[in-house]
Design a protein around this motif. Sequence first.
Motif, PDB file in Angstrom:
ATOM      1  N   ARG A   1       0.720  -2.367  -0.306  1.00 18.37           N
ATOM      2  CA  ARG A   1      -0.276  -2.618   0.750  1.00 18.37           C
ATOM      3  C   ARG A   1      -0.499  -1.368   1.596  1.00 18.37           C
ATOM      4  O   ARG A   1      -1.622  -0.984   1.888  1.00 18.37           O
ATOM      5  CB  ARG A   1       0.177  -3.769   1.664  1.00 18.37           C
ATOM      6  N   LEU A   2       0.618  -0.743   1.990  1.00 18.61           N
ATOM      7  CA  LEU A   2       0.513   0.461   2.827  1.00 18.61           C
ATOM      8  C   LEU A   2      -0.305   1.547   2.129  1.00 18.61           C
ATOM      9  O   LEU A   2      -1.188   2.161   2.724  1.00 18.61           O
ATOM     10  CB  LEU A   2       1.921   0.992   3.150  1.00 18.61           C
TER      11      LEU A   2
ATOM     12  N   ALA B   1      -2.429   1.201  -0.377  1.00 22.33           N
ATOM     13  CA  ALA B   1      -3.814   0.785  -0.599  1.00 22.33           C
ATOM     14  C   ALA B   1      -4.642   1.029   0.654  1.00 22.33           C
ATOM     15  O   ALA B   1      -5.798   1.455   0.588  1.00 22.33           O
ATOM     16  CB  ALA B   1      -3.869  -0.692  -1.006  1.00 22.33           C
ATOM     17  N   ASP B   2      -4.032   0.773   1.827  1.00 17.39           N
ATOM     18  CA  ASP B   2      -4.758   0.967   3.088  1.00 17.39           C
ATOM     19  C   ASP B   2      -4.908   2.436   3.448  1.00 17.39           C
ATOM     20  O   ASP B   2      -5.945   2.861   3.955  1.00 17.39           O
ATOM     21  CB  ASP B   2      -4.022   0.257   4.245  1.00 17.39           C
ATOM     22  N   SER B   3      -3.854   3.212   3.220  1.00 13.90           N
ATOM     23  CA  SER B   3      -3.858   4.580   3.758  1.00 13.90           C
ATOM     24  C   SER B   3      -4.264   5.629   2.734  1.00 13.90           C
ATOM     25  O   SER B   3      -4.780   6.678   3.097  1.00 13.90           O
ATOM     26  CB  SER B   3      -2.473   4.918   4.318  1.00 13.90           C
ATOM     27  N   TYR B   4      -4.051   5.330   1.439  1.00  8.13           N
ATOM     28  CA  TYR B   4      -4.238   6.386   0.440  1.00  8.13           C
ATOM     29  C   TYR B   4      -5.587   6.261  -0.258  1.00  8.13           C
ATOM     30  O   TYR B   4      -5.666   6.198  -1.476  1.00  8.13           O
ATOM     31  CB  TYR B   4      -3.095   6.383  -0.582  1.00  8.13           C
ATOM     32  N   THR B   5      -6.646   6.272   0.516  1.00 10.78           N
ATOM     33  CA  THR B   5      -7.978   6.241  -0.076  1.00 10.78           C
ATOM     34  C   THR B   5      -8.283   7.620  -0.660  1.00 10.78           C
ATOM     35  O   THR B   5      -7.670   8.610  -0.252  1.00 10.78           O
ATOM     36  CB  THR B   5      -9.015   5.918   1.007  1.00 10.78           C
TER      37      THR B   5
ATOM     38  N   SER C   1       4.495   6.646   8.315  1.00  9.50           N
ATOM     39  CA  SER C   1       4.422   5.230   7.935  1.00  9.50           C
ATOM     40  C   SER C   1       5.426   4.915   6.830  1.00  9.50           C
ATOM     41  O   SER C   1       6.052   3.848   6.835  1.00  9.50           O
ATOM     42  CB  SER C   1       3.023   4.863   7.418  1.00  9.50           C
TER      43      SER C   1
END
Lengths: 398, 374
Positions: B18-19, B21-25, B46
């Motif tokens: 989840r982390l 997916a949210d941060s590693y665009t 994070s």
Amino acid sequence: MDLKYTQEQLAFKDEIATFMKEKLPKPISDRIRQGQELGKAGYEQWHAILNEAGYLAANWPKEFGGAGWDAVQRHIFEDEMSKAHAPRIVPFGLSMLGPVLQAFGSKEQQDYYLPRILSGEDWWCQGYSEPGAGSDLAAVRTSAVREGDHYIVNGQKTWTTLGQFANKIFCLVRTSKEGKLQEGISFLLVDMETPGIEVRPIVLIDGTPEVNEVFFDNVKVPAENLVGEENKGWTYAKYLLTHERTNIAGVGASTAALENLKRIARLEQDGGKPLIENPHFAARIARVEIELMAMSTTNLRVVSQAAAGQAPGAESSMLKIKGTVVRQELNALTRMAIGPYAMPFASEAMEEGSNAEPVGPDYAAPVTGQYFNNRKLSIFGGSNEIQRSIISKAILQL
Amino acid sequence: MNFDLTDERQMLQDGLRRLLADSYTPDARKAIEAGDNGFSPDIWNSLAEMGVIGALFGEDDGGFAGAGFDVALVFEELGRVGAVDPLIDTAVLGGGLVAALGDAQQKELVEGVIGGGVQLAFAHVEPTSRYDLSRVDATAEKAGEGYEITGRKAVVVNAPAANHLLVTARTSGKASAENGISLFLVAADAAGLRLRNYPLVGGGQASEVVLDKVPATLVGPEGGAYEAIAAVNARAVLAISAEALGLMEAIKELTIDYLKTRKQFGVPIGKFQVLQHRMSDVALEVEQARSAVINLAGHVDAAPEVRDVHVSATKNLIGTVARQVVEESIQMHGGIGMTNEYELGHLAKRLTMVDHRFGDADHHLERFIALAVA
């Protein structure tokens, strides 16, 4: 059966080798040998030197200012150019458009465009592929609608190699939606300065801006720029592709790449000894060298058929597949050879005119980029999958 | 026999996925590439807060997990998004070496690593050592209370951002001997230390390091660092192999998607049998890669003779499959696979570079022959 060149061919080979030694500028061959970008001026300089000697248009008949060489002579010439680390001759005007104009162009088109190709006044690029028309080239959608004495062109071309240097583009355009896809295509010559044309670079995986997208927005093209007949463009396109496939095996380029690989493998250390003494790595080099030796003869077999007047047909598809696989294997082995120094991203050191000090050994800088860049070899000019389909249909008749 | 994740690992995987997916665009990654740090301090913090760095260390070292399967889980997730953070360098190598060899005071660095506040780099490879773990030419001599190191180190990943370098140097023995290699701690601002920084293909930063009588503190026994280096190297091979697996999975999904959506000759190209078969081969080789990672994860803390057979088997297979996955995925994509803009480019480059760290497929084939065949 005689594997040797004739006396005349040997004399010709000497003549070309001497020419390369005397006329190829060292700053240019150094850049090619080191795998650096050449830039527009470098290509133009070499183009002019070849033109002055009458060697530029190897595949054109003498009546159009060509060298008038047969297939074997052309092979020898290409071989010597690779050995001397000469830049490739930019093919779009000389190898692609030239033969099409000679076969299908009007007298006016021949008289106007052919000398400008030789002089370097025009730099052509190829407007074939589109986002939706790659391997399926007949699916081109860029449209040309006749309005009075002009065509109005709208659409998008892509993968346009060195389009950033070009002032002219030859395009496959759709002039009819009737009948089969192939039957509504026309072959149009377009001046890149015309309003409504926009060129946008595509940065490739190795960081180089080698190809482009070309956008056409209501571009007005004089009707006399149509080559041959309207809706017959597919015939001309196919004719052009057979010329694109001459020298497709790239024996000279692979021979130079093999030499470079061996040189690096002698210099690289592995366990305190030169890498080339490592039996596993030596075996990998040997395998690809054996392939290259056989391919070189396959190439000559096709070349001498062509010299005897038989048009190279689907055999060139075999050469394309084998040639690209060999070249790509050489690129992969060279990447392996340099070990951890494959990792630095050395784009700066590759740029034209750069004096950046290399990271690690000087031969390492271009290697990883070349490995990735040459993945294109099995994709462009008809992907290797398309070539296999040609072989199975045309040769094997499956 | 049970190949399921434990509840703790399942939670870690879900949270990390989840982390990331949210941060590693892709945009975030491009911003990292444009910077000169090689990673994003925000994402790094994070990861530390979530306990991802701590999961790479055992309880004795201040972490809370640290088994082979924990390492594999973390790096597979990082690989799936093409993450470029220097977790191998700071945590697995740097933190791992200090945890293995450091004294109580030096081990405070491990706390800093787990907390996210310390960056480390392992300066071991030299310009001509290639993949040979015991080949060290740099030398260290006693000077007062400490040592001074002279030599050169090559492609030291994360050195530009590191607060400390862990440097190997020879205190005795000939260039290729296992005995006589010592490990030292060198501060990033030490006198006589010169770094030439550059970006890496596939992301991250590295340096060529020149040491000229650089003051250094010994970590562990003089001349006796090799076994700890080999043990930590085994964990790094596990980490990078698991990362490679994640990259392969991401590339596989991207390519299958493309085969389903790209139309030529009026049909999705995935309808062509030749591409179906080649994609099937890629998929089954990726499963082989997964099993190879599991094999190494299960043996990474075993006795050296068992461990090293698995290190070489896994790294050989990963390197071989990586090349097939990269070349086939680019080919099946066609022109779009050659562009920098499309996501495949980054993933393919990063996966290719896996073969250039900790020994390539040929290097490990030879080691496997020596350890298990001959």
